[in-house]
Design a protein around this motif. Structure first.
Motif, mmCIF file in Angstrom:
data_model
loop_
_atom_site.group_PDB
_atom_site.id
_atom_site.type_symbol
_atom_site.label_atom_id
_atom_site.label_comp_id
_atom_site.label_asym_id
_atom_site.label_seq_id
_atom_site.Cartn_x
_atom_site.Cartn_y
_atom_site.Cartn_z
ATOM 1 N N SER A 200 48.913 12.484 58.627
ATOM 2 C CA SER A 200 50.052 11.603 58.360
ATOM 3 C C SER A 200 49.663 10.720 57.185
ATOM 4 O O SER A 200 48.468 10.519 56.933
ATOM 5 C CB SER A 200 50.433 10.755 59.583
ATOM 6 N N PRO A 201 50.647 10.182 56.456
ATOM 7 C CA PRO A 201 50.297 9.408 55.256
ATOM 8 C C PRO A 201 49.450 8.181 55.531
ATOM 9 O O PRO A 201 48.656 7.775 54.686
ATOM 10 C CB PRO A 201 51.672 9.017 54.692
ATOM 11 N N GLY A 202 49.612 7.575 56.715
ATOM 12 C CA GLY A 202 48.876 6.359 57.019
ATOM 13 C C GLY A 202 47.850 6.515 58.116
ATOM 14 O O GLY A 202 47.498 5.530 58.773
ATOM 15 N N HIS A 203 47.350 7.722 58.326
ATOM 16 C CA HIS A 203 46.382 7.932 59.394
ATOM 17 C C HIS A 203 45.155 7.042 59.198
ATOM 18 O O HIS A 203 44.645 6.900 58.094
ATOM 19 C CB HIS A 203 45.950 9.401 59.445
ATOM 20 N N LEU A 204 44.711 6.431 60.294
ATOM 21 C CA LEU A 204 43.526 5.585 60.279
ATOM 22 C C LEU A 204 42.479 6.115 61.251
ATOM 23 O O LEU A 204 42.809 6.568 62.348
ATOM 24 C CB LEU A 204 43.880 4.153 60.702
ATOM 25 N N CYS A 205 41.231 6.040 60.848
ATOM 26 C CA CYS A 205 40.105 6.150 61.759
ATOM 27 C C CYS A 205 39.492 4.752 61.880
ATOM 28 O O CYS A 205 39.751 3.873 61.055
ATOM 29 C CB CYS A 205 39.060 7.127 61.234
ATOM 30 N N PHE A 206 38.685 4.555 62.909
ATOM 31 C CA PHE A 206 38.010 3.273 63.101
ATOM 32 C C PHE A 206 36.536 3.546 63.358
ATOM 33 O O PHE A 206 36.181 4.346 64.226
ATOM 34 C CB PHE A 206 38.626 2.504 64.273
ATOM 35 N N VAL A 207 35.670 2.874 62.598
ATOM 36 C CA VAL A 207 34.239 3.104 62.705
ATOM 37 C C VAL A 207 33.551 1.820 63.158
ATOM 38 O O VAL A 207 33.921 0.716 62.745
ATOM 39 C CB VAL A 207 33.652 3.598 61.362
ATOM 40 N N SER A 208 32.576 1.985 64.049
ATOM 41 C CA SER A 208 31.715 0.877 64.448
ATOM 42 C C SER A 208 30.324 1.154 63.902
ATOM 43 O O SER A 208 29.580 1.974 64.466
ATOM 44 C CB SER A 208 31.672 0.748 65.977
ATOM 45 N N PRO A 209 29.926 0.501 62.811
ATOM 46 C CA PRO A 209 28.610 0.782 62.219
ATOM 47 C C PRO A 209 27.449 0.477 63.161
ATOM 48 O O PRO A 209 26.469 1.233 63.201
ATOM 49 C CB PRO A 209 28.589 -0.126 60.980
ATOM 50 N N SER A 210 27.528 -0.605 63.925
ATOM 51 C CA SER A 210 26.397 -0.970 64.781
ATOM 52 C C SER A 210 26.230 0.012 65.932
ATOM 53 O O SER A 210 25.099 0.318 66.340
ATOM 54 C CB SER A 210 26.580 -2.387 65.326
ATOM 55 N N ARG A 211 27.337 0.516 66.475
ATOM 56 C CA ARG A 211 27.259 1.464 67.591
ATOM 57 C C ARG A 211 27.269 2.915 67.107
ATOM 58 O O ARG A 211 27.129 3.836 67.905
ATOM 59 C CB ARG A 211 28.419 1.222 68.552
#
Length: 352
Positions: A200-211
């Motif tokens: 989709s044009p606005g697809h987001l992933c979310f990353v947790s660098p510490s975990r």
């Protein structure tokens, strides 16, 4: 293409997927829960909603379809984690497809949670889900399918094929627009948004660098690849956007991928490489078919490609998806100067 199989993080979750069942609610690690929410009459069967414990409740990544069954499963899953629906403080929506966004409005009504979405998807909401605007979208889809060479007798059926699932969405404008690279203000979490357009044009992933976790939505899945298609609401070259976004997440330092479907797995880079190779194989197949013809419409091409089942058994909604996904590959090849189209009432594609 050599087959690559990811390592599941939880073998029971994988076994449930393979066995056609819905997995159990799971405490993934301290402060993080996986809640399967059923999808009605759909081979994906469920969406994995993730509940992240925060100081005063939970934030959830995605929400599920707007059905009573889905809502009850979400409430029950939160209960297993020790929370009520009223404890939800935020709904982070990876993208606006009904199985991710559909329940967000109902959750907000019950809890007062804020809804976050990328602007590129938020701008599409009215035309996609508002009754006063939907006819324009269906008309534009019909015109696109007509140019692709879809037979006249099936044009209307295919153009309106997604109307049957619109009631699975509670129209809800987001309270916040989440930008690429934004650090989300969630206590106890260092969650950062990664814009990954394509599916989709606005697809987001979310990353947790510490975990070292990646909540990947539909962008990267364990077994299947997400649909990347040209349609009336897509950018001009969505496959190029998707491949670029795959390259972006490939460089993230993560140890576990938490997708919205199927099951959690470990090897992000290897899976990304496999998906990129898969699209390379599809592009090569398309070039071979075009080279063996005197010119072909997108629809004719789609009927000649290799799919997971015989073309004759694919239902109308999925035939439309197959056509539009084929068009996305054609547009990518055109942008690289490897094919060209002759414009007319129907567009005819040729080798260079």
């Amino acid at each position: 293409m050599a087959k690559f199989v990811v390592t599941p993080s939880n073998e029971d979750q994988r076994a449930a997927w393979i066995g056609g069942k819905i997995p159990e609610v799971e405490r993934v690690r301290p402060g993080l829960w996986s809640i399967p929410v059923p999808i009605p009459v759909n081979p994906l069967r469920y969406v994995l909603v993730y509940a992240l414990e925060v100081a005063d409740g939970v934030a959830i990544v995605d929400a599920g379809w707007n059905t009573d069954e889905a809502y009850e499963a979400l409430v029950a899953g939160l209960g297993v984690a020790g929370y009520a629906i009223t404890d939800v403080k935020a709904v982070l929506v990876t993208h606006i497809h009904p199985d991710h966004y559909g329940l967000a409005g109902r959750v907000r009504e019950m809890s007062g949670a804020w809804i976050g979405l990328h602007e590129a998807d938020a701008s599409l909401l009215r035309e996609r889900y508002d009754d006063s605007a939907i006819e324009s979208l269906v008309s534009r889809e019909r015109a696109l399918l007509d140019r692709c060479g879809v037979p006249p007798q099936t044009l209307d059926e295919l153009a309106g094929a997604s109307m049957m699932i619109r009631h699975m969405v509670s129209m809800a404008k987001p309270d916040r627009l989440i930008e690429d690279g934004e650090r989300l203000d969630l206590s106890g979490w260092d969650l950062r948004a990664v814009w990954t357009p394509g599916h989709s044009p606005g697809h987001l992933c979310f990353v947790s660098p510490s975990r070292k976790l990646l909540f990947s939505g539909d962008h990267v899945l364990a077994k299947i690849t997400p649909m990347v298609a040209v349609h009336p609401q897509s950018p001009p070259n969505p496959l190029a956007d998707y491949l670029d976004a795959l390259a972006t997440v490939r460089e993230l330092d993560v140890e576990e991928v938490l997708p919205a479907h199927e099951y959690r797995f470990l090897e992000l880079r290897e899976r990304v490489d496999y998906v990129i190779e898969h699209h390379g194989d599809r592009l090569a197949e398309i070039e071979r078919v075009i080279a063996g013809s005197a010119g072909v419409t997108c629809w004719e091409l789609a009927t000649r490609l290799t799919w997971s089942r015989p073309w004759e058994t694919i239902p109308p909604f999925m035939r439309r998806a197959a056509n539009n996904e084929t068009l996305a590959h054609l547009v990518w090849l055109e942008s690289r100067g490897r094919v060209h189209r002759v414009l007319g009432d129907q567009e005819i594609w040729h080798s260079m």
